[in-house]
Scaffold this active site. Structure first.
Site, short mmCIF file in Angstrom:
data_model
loop_
_atom_site.label_atom_id
_atom_site.label_comp_id
_atom_site.label_asym_id
_atom_site.label_seq_id
_atom_site.Cartn_x
_atom_site.Cartn_y
_atom_site.Cartn_z
N GLU A 202 -0.65 -2.06 5.25
CA GLU A 202 0.29 -2.00 6.37
C GLU A 202 0.22 -0.66 7.06
O GLU A 202 0.36 -0.57 8.28
CB GLU A 202 1.71 -2.27 5.87
CG GLU A 202 2.74 -2.40 7.00
CD GLU A 202 3.22 -1.07 7.56
OE1 GLU A 202 3.51 -1.00 8.77
OE2 GLU A 202 3.29 -0.07 6.79
N ASP B 191 0.80 -1.22 0.00
CA ASP B 191 0.00 0.00 0.00
C ASP B 191 0.84 1.27 0.00
O ASP B 191 2.00 1.28 0.41
CB ASP B 191 -0.99 0.01 1.17
CG ASP B 191 -0.31 -0.18 2.52
OD1 ASP B 191 0.74 -0.87 2.58
OD2 ASP B 191 -0.81 0.33 3.53
#
Length: 382
Positions: free
Chosen positions: A128, A71
């Protein structure tokens, strides 16, 4: 094509098209398609947009998990190179594009040359940055659907020279928790403070008293912690004493016991100050990340693999602890493993801080990261 050139192309592609946490649809599909091209068994949609690639060689039942995050962050990129983000307001300011490219590169190399005995699980994790991706993949059966003897993760670290690795057994990185304190009073006219109760005075006393938790309630030897008040808001105005104060902040610590001590101590401080002043309060404490705790044996394996790649002098296997946080910590509570940091470079060449609009992952370390993953697998599944 040379694997490093491919990895650079992959990294630049992912950097151009960053996606926020839980929205990594195109990134996940890109990863899954590459893994299938390499000949791996691929599982999509694990914990949302997570991808797991499986590579088997020989008849051994031994196994290893390797994890990268996918991400990006909600930051407007200020770089001007060719692979700058095309998604306005979103950028890979933490290097997850590089982490993904390195793990893809390792999968390609290992698939082409199965010099190991056992099973490698390539874990590409979403979300994350918000701290929920690892938990989502675990809840979706990451370690129950597939058995892994150990799990390993890697993150770049600006300010450490490229070609160097740092890690340590035990707590490498801190837990992160946030708190919200609401102090409720009657408020009143600024010219008549005696006619009501003032939450600002109480809030100021709370902020000051919170600083005594670390200095007076925790051991300076084995309970290192940080408590930071980061915001103080009221519903008052220039001539109105507010009726509510909201205090928010962040805490970091390296052990679960210290984390629990802090949670209780904050409420004790708030409760005492509010009782003394005759006002009410609300309190909420939320843990986002646990401390990242490496197991000893797996740390030894990680250090040996890194030393084989870059030499003994370029690996620090007992580095200082970092107060940054990482949701790989949740995976390490399920399976033994080790998280290692790879130097992104110093100064202008890779030294820009993480989560900065001018940050970029250093392409020069892609080959080092790929070699580390391949070496770790070959050493562990020999």
């Amino acid at each position: 094509m040379d694997i490093v050139k491919e990895a650079i192309e992959w990294r630049h592609h992912i950097h151009r098209y960053p996606e926020l946490s839980t929205k990594e649809f195109k990134t996940a599909e890109f990863v899954a398609n590459k893994l299938e091209e390499f000949g791996l068994e691929v599982h999509r949609g694990i914990g949302g947009t997570g991808v797991v690639g499986i590579l088997k060689s020989g008849n051994s039942e031994r196994s290893i998990g390797l994890r990268a995050d996918m991400d990006a962050l909600q930051i407007h990129e200020q770089n001007s190179f060719n692979h700058v983000s095309k998604n306005d307001g979103v950028m890979h300011a933490c290097g997850h594009d590089g982490h993904t490219a390195m793990l893809l590169g390792a999968a390609h190399v290992l698939a082409d040359n199965k010099s190991f005995e056992g099973t490698v699980y390539f874990i590409f994790q979403p979300d994350e940055e918000r701290g929920t991706g690892a938990k989502a993949m675990i809840a979706d059966g990451l370690f129950t659907r597939w058995h892994m003897d150990a799990v390993y993760g890697m993150h770049n670290i600006p300010g450490v020279a490229k070609g160097k690795f740092v890690t340590r057994p035990g707590a490498l990185m801190a837990s992160e928790s946030s708190f919200e304190i609401i102090i409720k009073a009657t408020g009143g006219h600024a010219a008549l403070p005696h006619m009501g109760t003032d939450p600002i005075i109480v809030g100021a006393q709370v902020v000051t008293a919170l600083q005594t938790i670390v200095s007076r309630n925790l051991s300076t030897i084995d309970e290192t912690a940080v408590i930071s008040v980061t915001n103080f808001e009221t519903n008052g105005t220039v001539n109105v004493i507010p009726s509510k104060v909201t205090i928010t902040g962040d805490t970091r610590s390296f052990t679960d016991s210290t984390l629990h001590k802090i949670e209780k101590a904050i409420e004790r401080v708030v409760k005492g100050q509010c009782i003394s002043a005759g006002v009410d309060y609300g309190y909420h404490f939320n843990n986002s990340y646990l401390s990242t705790i490496n197991t000893l044996e797996e740390t030894i394996h990680a250090v040996k693999a890194a030393q084989k790649v870059v030499g003994i002098d370029n690996v620090n296997g007992n580095c200082e602890r970092y107060t940054i946080s990482e949701d790989f910590s949740f995976m390490l509570r399920e399976v033994d493993g080790c998280y290692i940091l790879i130097g992104n470079g110093e100064g202008e060449c890779g030294g820009t801080a993480l989560h900065n609009p001018l940050y970029d992952f250093n392409d020069d370390i892609l080959s080092i990261g790929i070699d580390y993953w391949v070496t770790l697998v070959n050493e562990q599944l020999n």
